[in-house]
Design a protein around this motif. Structure first.
Motif, PDB file in Angstrom:
ATOM      1  N   MET A 119       0.879  -1.211  -0.280  1.00  0.00           N
ATOM      2  CA  MET A 119       0.390   0.437   0.428  1.00  0.00           C
ATOM      3  C   MET A 119       1.501   0.724   0.211  1.00  0.00           C
ATOM      4  N   ALA A 120       0.282   2.635  -0.809  1.00  0.00           N
ATOM      5  CA  ALA A 120       1.142   3.757  -0.898  1.00  0.00           C
ATOM      6  C   ALA A 120       0.547   4.159  -0.068  1.00  0.00           C
ATOM      7  N   ASN A 121       1.859   5.533   0.645  1.00  0.00           N
ATOM      8  CA  ASN A 121       1.035   6.556   1.306  1.00  0.00           C
ATOM      9  C   ASN A 121       0.559   7.477   0.230  1.00  0.00           C
ATOM     10  N   THR A 122      -0.369   8.280   1.497  1.00  0.00           N
ATOM     11  CA  THR A 122      -1.367   9.124   0.395  1.00  0.00           C
ATOM     12  C   THR A 122      -1.403   9.757   1.761  1.00  0.00           C
ATOM     13  N   SER A 123      -1.841  11.482   1.493  1.00  0.00           N
ATOM     14  CA  SER A 123      -2.460  12.038   2.697  1.00  0.00           C
ATOM     15  C   SER A 123      -3.647  11.552   3.459  1.00  0.00           C
ATOM     16  N   GLU A 124      -4.468  12.414   4.507  1.00  0.00           N
ATOM     17  CA  GLU A 124      -5.190  12.275   5.099  1.00  0.00           C
ATOM     18  C   GLU A 124      -6.504  12.360   4.386  1.00  0.00           C
ATOM     19  N   PHE A 125      -7.268  10.741   4.020  1.00  0.00           N
ATOM     20  CA  PHE A 125      -8.497  11.097   3.267  1.00  0.00           C
ATOM     21  C   PHE A 125      -7.947  11.385   1.933  1.00  0.00           C
ATOM     22  N   ALA A 126      -6.844  11.532   0.713  1.00  0.00           N
ATOM     23  CA  ALA A 126      -6.676  11.642  -0.236  1.00  0.00           C
ATOM     24  C   ALA A 126      -6.950  13.325  -0.622  1.00  0.00           C
ATOM     25  N   CYS A 127      -6.888  13.961   1.155  1.00  0.00           N
ATOM     26  CA  CYS A 127      -7.699  15.863   0.607  1.00  0.00           C
ATOM     27  C   CYS A 127      -6.736  16.256   0.598  1.00  0.00           C
ATOM     28  N   LYS A 128      -5.024  16.436   0.669  1.00  0.00           N
ATOM     29  CA  LYS A 128      -4.366  17.727   0.978  1.00  0.00           C
ATOM     30  C   LYS A 128      -3.103  17.327  -0.456  1.00  0.00           C
ATOM     31  N   GLY A 129      -3.200  19.138  -0.684  1.00  0.00           N
ATOM     32  CA  GLY A 129      -1.941  18.758  -2.160  1.00  0.00           C
ATOM     33  C   GLY A 129      -0.807  18.776  -1.939  1.00  0.00           C
ATOM     34  N   VAL A 130       0.251  17.442  -0.306  1.00  0.00           N
ATOM     35  CA  VAL A 130       1.570  17.103  -0.353  1.00  0.00           C
ATOM     36  C   VAL A 130       0.699  15.877   0.736  1.00  0.00           C
ATOM     37  N   ASP A 144      15.262  14.172  -4.690  1.00  0.00           N
ATOM     38  CA  ASP A 144      15.910  15.542  -2.960  1.00  0.00           C
ATOM     39  C   ASP A 144      14.917  14.418  -2.158  1.00  0.00           C
ATOM     40  N   PRO A 145      15.406  14.185  -0.860  1.00  0.00           N
ATOM     41  CA  PRO A 145      14.638  14.029   0.389  1.00  0.00           C
ATOM     42  C   PRO A 145      13.680  14.763   1.196  1.00  0.00           C
ATOM     43  N   LYS A 146      14.718  15.862   0.733  1.00  0.00           N
ATOM     44  CA  LYS A 146      13.620  17.645   1.052  1.00  0.00           C
ATOM     45  C   LYS A 146      13.180  17.934   0.352  1.00  0.00           C
ATOM     46  N   LEU A 147      11.893  17.347  -0.840  1.00  0.00           N
ATOM     47  CA  LEU A 147      11.641  18.174  -1.237  1.00  0.00           C
ATOM     48  C   LEU A 147       9.911  16.964  -1.213  1.00  0.00           C
ATOM     49  N   THR A 148       9.097  17.313  -1.056  1.00  0.00           N
ATOM     50  CA  THR A 148       7.285  16.864  -1.702  1.00  0.00           C
ATOM     51  C   THR A 148       7.419  16.356  -2.515  1.00  0.00           C
ATOM     52  N   PRO A 149       6.819  15.048  -2.839  1.00  0.00           N
ATOM     53  CA  PRO A 149       6.739  14.531  -4.669  1.00  0.00           C
ATOM     54  C   PRO A 149       4.860  15.274  -4.625  1.00  0.00           C
ATOM     55  N   GLY A 150       4.688  16.343  -3.585  1.00  0.00           N
ATOM     56  CA  GLY A 150       2.559  16.451  -3.609  1.00  0.00           C
ATOM     57  C   GLY A 150       1.982  15.831  -3.503  1.00  0.00           C
ATOM     58  N   GLY A 151       1.151  15.618  -3.552  1.00  0.00           N
ATOM     59  CA  GLY A 151      -0.384  15.191  -2.918  1.00  0.00           C
ATOM     60  C   GLY A 151      -1.701  14.671  -3.702  1.00  0.00           C
ATOM     61  N   SER A 152      -2.964  13.836  -3.969  1.00  0.00           N
ATOM     62  CA  SER A 152      -2.050  13.192  -2.281  1.00  0.00           C
ATOM     63  C   SER A 152      -1.661  11.788  -2.712  1.00  0.00           C
ATOM     64  N   SER A 153      -1.043  11.561  -3.643  1.00  0.00           N
ATOM     65  CA  SER A 153      -0.757  10.065  -4.754  1.00  0.00           C
ATOM     66  C   SER A 153       0.451   9.946  -4.639  1.00  0.00           C
ATOM     67  N   GLY A 154       1.720  11.181  -3.950  1.00  0.00           N
ATOM     68  CA  GLY A 154       2.712  11.371  -3.639  1.00  0.00           C
ATOM     69  C   GLY A 154       3.326   9.165  -3.138  1.00  0.00           C
ATOM     70  N   GLY A 155       3.016   8.904  -2.082  1.00  0.00           N
ATOM     71  CA  GLY A 155       3.283   7.647  -2.327  1.00  0.00           C
ATOM     72  C   GLY A 155       3.287   6.031  -3.282  1.00  0.00           C
ATOM     73  N   PRO A 156       1.659   6.534  -4.407  1.00  0.00           N
ATOM     74  CA  PRO A 156       2.583   5.321  -5.524  1.00  0.00           C
ATOM     75  C   PRO A 156       3.240   6.416  -6.586  1.00  0.00           C
ATOM     76  N   ALA A 157       3.045   7.844  -6.469  1.00  0.00           N
ATOM     77  CA  ALA A 157       3.955   8.460  -7.432  1.00  0.00           C
ATOM     78  C   ALA A 157       5.818   8.079  -7.456  1.00  0.00           C
ATOM     79  N   ALA A 158       5.783   8.858  -6.698  1.00  0.00           N
ATOM     80  CA  ALA A 158       7.389   8.407  -5.849  1.00  0.00           C
ATOM     81  C   ALA A 158       7.367   7.337  -5.576  1.00  0.00           C
ATOM     82  N   ALA A 159       7.114   5.560  -5.858  1.00  0.00           N
ATOM     83  CA  ALA A 159       7.110   4.391  -5.298  1.00  0.00           C
ATOM     84  C   ALA A 159       7.266   3.999  -7.110  1.00  0.00           C
ATOM     85  N   VAL A 160       7.005   4.732  -8.525  1.00  0.00           N
ATOM     86  CA  VAL A 160       7.322   4.448  -9.453  1.00  0.00           C
ATOM     87  C   VAL A 160       8.696   5.358  -9.733  1.00  0.00           C
ATOM     88  N   ALA A 161       8.315   6.464  -9.468  1.00  0.00           N
ATOM     89  CA  ALA A 161       9.462   7.388  -9.984  1.00  0.00           C
ATOM     90  C   ALA A 161      11.090   6.806  -9.085  1.00  0.00           C
TER      91      ALA A 161
END
Length: 466
Positions: A119-130, A144-161
Motif C-alpha cells: 500500500m502506498a502513502n497518501t494524505s489523510e482521506f486523499a484531501c491534501k496537496g502534499v 531530493d529527500p528535502k522536497l515533497t512529491p506533492g499529493g495526494s498520490s505522492g506515495g504511488p508516484a514516488a514508488a514508480v519514479a
C-alpha cells in the motif's frame, strides 16, 4: 534498450518463460527493502502475500491463461480496498481497518496477473496537496529527500519514479494522480469519470468526480494498465464504456495549446519555458498545434478551485464531522481545518458549488466542438520543500498554499480524461509535466497522443531511454 522496470517488458518476459512471476516479485521486494526507507512511499509491504500471489500467477500461466500483466508488481494507494489488507486512508480513524473485499479495479489487476506488493502513502482521506498524514508521516521526493512529491498520490508516484514498482494505482479527484507524477517525472493518467469502475470501498468526500488513476514510468505501461482496468461493471452504476481507439493520423488532430488553461494564474518561468519547448517540438514533429486567441478554455464566470472546494469540505464534514466533534486531535490539523469549514457551510453554499461544477463540464464540452485535444502545464511550479503545503511564490508573485494545484481540478469537474506526461525539467533539474486533455469518452485519444508526444520528446534527448 528497454528499462528493466517497464511493465510491458516484465509481463512479456514472464509470459514468454524468460522469467517467472515469483522472480519478478522477489526482485521488487528487494528494491523496496533497499529504497523505500528513504522515500516512505509504501506504508505497508505484503511480502508473503505477494510471493503467494506470484506463485499463483506462474501456475495460471502454466495452465495456459493469457495474462496481460503477468507477474507485474503493483503498489495500491492506501485509500483503495485490497481484500484482507490494512487500508487506512492515512487516518487514525481507520488505523485498524482491514478491507473486506477488493475494489473492482484491484480485482481486475489480479485477473490480469498483476501482483499487489503493498500500500502506498497518501494524505489523510486523499484531501491534501502534499503526501503526509498522522499515521505514517511524509513521503519524500525520489530526486531530493528535502522536497515533497506533492499529493495526494505522492506515495504511488514516488514508488514508480523511485524504481520500487513499475505500476501504481492512485486516485484523482482534483489532480492527485497528475500533479505528483508531474513533480517526480512519471506518467499519471486521470481517466474520464466512469471509465474505470470505482469501489467498493470508502465513501469519497468529493462525490461524482473521483476516479482511479494508473501511474507508470511511461505511456505504454500506463496504457497496458488502463486497458486491464477499463470497462463498465454493474456494481458501479457510473461506470461506462468509452470510445475505441481511433485510426485518425496524429497530424489530423487539432491540438489547442493554452499556457494557463484559460485561468488567471501565475506560472514559474522554468515551467513555462519547458512546456513551450515541448509544444514547439510537437508542432515540428507534425502535430497541428493551434494557439486560440484570448482566454481558452472559456470557463464559467467566477470559476476557481476555491469556488468549488465547498464540495470537498462539506463531504469531509458529512463523513467525519461527528468524529471531529468528539476528538479533533485525531485528525491532521490541515484536514481538521477543512472539516471545520465544511461544518460551517450553508446548504445554499454547497449547492452553488455543485451547480458551478456542472456548468464547468458543460462549458468545456462546448469548446471541444472546435478542437480534439487541449495541452498545457500540469502544474505551474516544480516540487517544493517538504515542510510546506505549497510554494510561497509562483511566477514571482506571493500565492496561497493551493496555487500549485490550479491547473488540474476543473478537468475533474468536467469529468474528462487528462494525462500528465514528463516534458522537460525546470530549475534544479526537477521534472515538469505536460497535461493532455480530451473530451469525455476519448481516453484512448489521450493515450495515443501521449505516446506520440513521449516519442517526440525523447528523440530530442539523446541520453533518454525509450
Amino acid at each position: 534498450m528497454t528499462h528493466p522496470l517497464r511493465a510491458v517488458s516484465l509481463a512479456d518476459a514472464v509470459r514468454g518463460g524468460r522469467s517467472s512471476a515469483r522472480a519478478v516479485t522477489e526482485a521488487a521486494l528487494d528494491r523496496i527493502a533497499a529504497g523505500n526507507p528513504a522515500l516512505n512511499a509504501l506504508v505497508a509491504v505484503h511480502a508473503e502475500q505477494a510471493l503467494a500471489e506470484s506463485e499463483a500467477v506462474d501456475r495460471r500461466l502454466a495452465a495456459g491463461e493469457d495474462l496481460p500483466l503477468a507477474g507485474v508488481p503493483v503498489a495500491v494507494k492506501d485509500t483503495i480496498w485490497v481484500a484482507g489488507r490494512r487500508v487506512t486512508q492515512g487516518s487514525r480513524l481507520f488505523a485498524d481497518f482491514h478491507a473486506t473485499g477488493d475494489a473492482i479495479a484491484v480485482e481486475r489487476l489480479r485477473r490480469a496477473g498483476a501482483v499487489i506488493v503493498g500500500m502506498a502513502n497518501t494524505s489523510e482521506f486523499a484531501c491534501k496537496g502534499v503526501t503526509t498524514n498522522p499515521l505514517f508521516g511524509p513521503t519524500r521526493h525520489p530526486m531530493d529527500p528535502k522536497l515533497t512529491p506533492g499529493g495526494s498520490s505522492g506515495g504511488p508516484a514516488a514508488a514508480v519514479a523511485g524504481g520500487l514498482v513499475p505500476l501504481a494505482l492512485g486516485t484523482d479527484a482534483g489532480g492527485s494522480s497528475r500533479r505528483p507524477p508531474a513533480h517526480v517525472g512519471a506518467v499519471g493518467f486521470k481517466p474520464g469519470f466512469g471509465a474505470i469502475p470505482y469501489g467498493p470501498g470508502f465513501a469519497e468526500p468529493f462525490t461524482g468526480i473521483a476516479v482511479l488513476a494508473p501511474i507508470a514510468a511511461d505511456v505504454a505501461d500506463t496504457a497496458l494498465m488502463f486497458e486491464a482496468l477499463a470497462g463498465p461493471d454493474p456494481r458501479d452504476p457510473d461506470s461506462a464504456a468509452i470510445a475505441p481507439a481511433e485510426e485518425r493520423p496524429i497530424a489530423s488532430l487539432t491540438v489547442a495549446y493554452s499556457p494557463t488553461f484559460g485561468l488567471d494564474a501565475p506560472v514559474d518561468d522554468d515551467v513555462r519555458e519547458a512546456v513551450e519547448r515541448a509544444v514547439e517540438a510537437l508542432a515540428a514533429a507534425g502535430a497541428r498545434i493551434v494557439r486560440p486567441a484570448g482566454s481558452f478554455p472559456r470557463w464559467p464566470a467566477g470559476i476557481t478551485e476555491t469556488a468549488l472546494m465547498p464540495l470537498q469540505h462539506a463531504g469531509l464534514a458529512a463523513l467525519y464531522g461527528e468524529a471531529f466533534r468528539r476528538d479533533p486531535g485525531l485528525f491532521d490539523p490541515d484536514i481538521a481545518v477543512q472539516i471545520e469549514r465544511g461544518l460551517s457551510l450553508t446548504a445554499a453554499e454547497v449547492a452553488a458549488a455543485q451547480l458551478l461544477g456542472v456548468e464547468t463540464g458543460r462549458a468545456l464540452a462546448a469548446q471541444f466542438a472546435g478542437v480534439d485535444l487541449i495541452v498545457g502545464p500540469t502544474t505551474p511550479c516544480v516540487a517544493w520543500p517538504l515542510d510546506r503545503l505549497g510554494p510561497e511564490t509562483i511566477g514571482g508573485q506571493p500565492v496561497p498554499p493551493r496555487a500549485h494545484a490550479v491547473f488540474t481540478p476543473l478537468f475533474n469537474h468536467a469529468k474528462v480524461p487528462a494525462l500528465s506526461l514528463p516534458c522537460g525539467t525546470g530549475h534544479g533539474g526537477l521534472p515538469v509535466g505536460l497535461q493532455i486533455v480530451a473530451p469525455r469518452g476519448m481516453d484512448r485519444r489521450v493515450l495515443r497522443f501521449a505516446a506520440f508526444a513521449e516519442k517526440t520528446l525523447a528523440a530530442g534527448q539523446p541520453d533518454s531511454q525509450p
